[in-house]
Design an enzyme around this catalytic site. Structure first.
Site, PDB file in Angstrom:
ATOM      1  N   SER A   1       0.832  -1.200   0.000  1.00 21.03           N
ATOM      2  CA  SER A   1       0.000   0.000   0.000  1.00 21.03           C
ATOM      3  C   SER A   1       0.871   1.258   0.000  1.00 21.03           C
ATOM      4  O   SER A   1       1.673   1.451  -0.913  1.00 21.03           O
ATOM      5  CB  SER A   1      -0.950  -0.047   1.209  1.00 21.03           C
ATOM      6  OG  SER A   1      -1.923   0.961   1.145  1.00 21.03           O
TER       7      SER A   1
ATOM      8  N   ASP B   1      -9.775  -3.550  -5.519  1.00 13.40           N
ATOM      9  CA  ASP B   1      -9.158  -2.710  -4.489  1.00 13.40           C
ATOM     10  C   ASP B   1      -9.626  -1.273  -4.678  1.00 13.40           C
ATOM     11  O   ASP B   1      -9.320  -0.642  -5.682  1.00 13.40           O
ATOM     12  CB  ASP B   1      -7.632  -2.796  -4.608  1.00 13.40           C
ATOM     13  CG  ASP B   1      -6.909  -2.092  -3.469  1.00 13.40           C
ATOM     14  OD1 ASP B   1      -7.561  -1.350  -2.708  1.00 13.40           O
ATOM     15  OD2 ASP B   1      -5.685  -2.284  -3.345  1.00 13.40           O
TER      16      ASP B   1
ATOM     17  N   HIS C   1      -8.045  -4.983  -0.773  1.00 15.25           N
ATOM     18  CA  HIS C   1      -6.783  -4.281  -0.586  1.00 15.25           C
ATOM     19  C   HIS C   1      -5.669  -5.122   0.049  1.00 15.25           C
ATOM     20  O   HIS C   1      -4.538  -5.127  -0.429  1.00 15.25           O
ATOM     21  CB  HIS C   1      -7.021  -3.032   0.263  1.00 15.25           C
ATOM     22  CG  HIS C   1      -5.821  -2.171   0.429  1.00 15.25           C
ATOM     23  ND1 HIS C   1      -5.138  -1.619  -0.644  1.00 15.25           N
ATOM     24  CD2 HIS C   1      -5.153  -1.758   1.541  1.00 15.25           C
ATOM     25  CE1 HIS C   1      -4.121  -0.906  -0.204  1.00 15.25           C
ATOM     26  NE2 HIS C   1      -4.104  -0.979   1.122  1.00 15.25           N
TER      27      HIS C   1
END
Length: 278
Positions: free
Chosen positions: A109, A225, A255
């Protein structure tokens, strides 16, 4: 497997919490950079899988996150450039602590975006890079007016809470969402303005310089996502100059692929990719 904990004082005096897991005889090493709002202890399944194939794993709680945040996590940091300096210093420590073996970088991320920016700006000597749901491109439909306003809000009110991410989108497994929400070291409140703007600057830099990315890279992303844009991973995969680049899109994935329905396959993909390059 030996677990080590210590701290590191960064270039500007910030103290960061570090931890590592060591197999008896490491044949490779990896520095793991966690995502926005979370902390480095949320990667138990990945750590266990990687140590089992003979790798040492090093990681840290970033600025404003986890045990590095005095008084509780805030997800606040002044500059993503400071974060890159932390990554550079700690990657150097990884290579000196386990010398003479291949060294890898992993980022999830925000951590994936930071690792990508680090590779582009610092050109580290690494055997390979794994980017999980990396923050490389802003959300679809983000207005130029909002971007322009973010700059001024960041300067005038850097700690103003401006953007709330939806925690229900981290995983299709309800228990994983609950674990995330109940974790006191996870920051799930709206993101501070300065943090958000610095990440926007970071993603812009990555997109502009993606063609200069030369290291072997594995990019993984879920097609559903909504917290980081899968098109960012596609952009880097298409533009990177590396002759060794792999993009794996997991259909329907949310995610946190390591905590989602495809987690076993995701772990297998990561471990096999690393083993092929040790």
């Amino acid at each position: 497997m030996k677990h080590l904990e210590t701290s590191y004082r960064a270039h500007d005096g910030q103290e960061l919490y570090l931890q590592a897991w060591m197999p008896a005889t490491p044949k490779a090493a990896l520095l793991l950079v966690h995502g926005l709002g979370e902390h480095s202890s949320r990667y138990e399944s990945l750590v266990q899988s990687i140590v089992e194939i003979g790798m040492a794993v090093f990681t840290f709680d970033g600025r404003g996150h986890g045990k590095s945040a005095q008084g509780g996590p805030t997800a606040y940091f002044e500059s993503y450039e400071d974060y890159l300096k932390d990554i550079d210093a700690l990657f150097g420590k990884v290579k000196s602590y386990v010398p003479g073996v291949p060294a890898f970088l992993f980022g999830h991320s925000m951590g994936g975006g930071l690792v990508a920016a680090y590779v582009l700006k610092y050109r580290p000597e690494a055997k390979g890079v794994i980017l999980s749901s990396a923050a490389i491109k802003e959300a679809e439909g983000t207005s130029p007016l909002l971007i322009a306003g973010a700059k001024w809000i960041s300067k005038l009110f850097p700690k103003m809470k401006v953007l709330k991410l939806d925690p229900s989108r981290i995983s299709r497994i309800p228990e994983e969402v609950q674990k995330y929400l109940q974790d006191e070291r996870v920051y799930s409140k709206p993101v501070p303005a300065r943090t958000g703007y610095e990440l926007l600057k970071m993603t812009t830099y990555i997109q502009e310089h993606a063609g200069e990315f030369q290291l072997p890279v594995l990019l993984i992303h879920g097609t559903e996502d909504l917290l980081t844009n899968p098109k960012g991973s596609q952009i880097l995969a298409e533009k990177a100059a590396s002759s060794d680049k792999t993009l794996r899109l997991f259909e329907g994935g949310y995610h946190e692929l390591l905590n989602d329905l495809d987690q076993e396959e995701v772990l297998d993909v990561i471990c096999k990719w690393i083993q092929d390059r040790i």
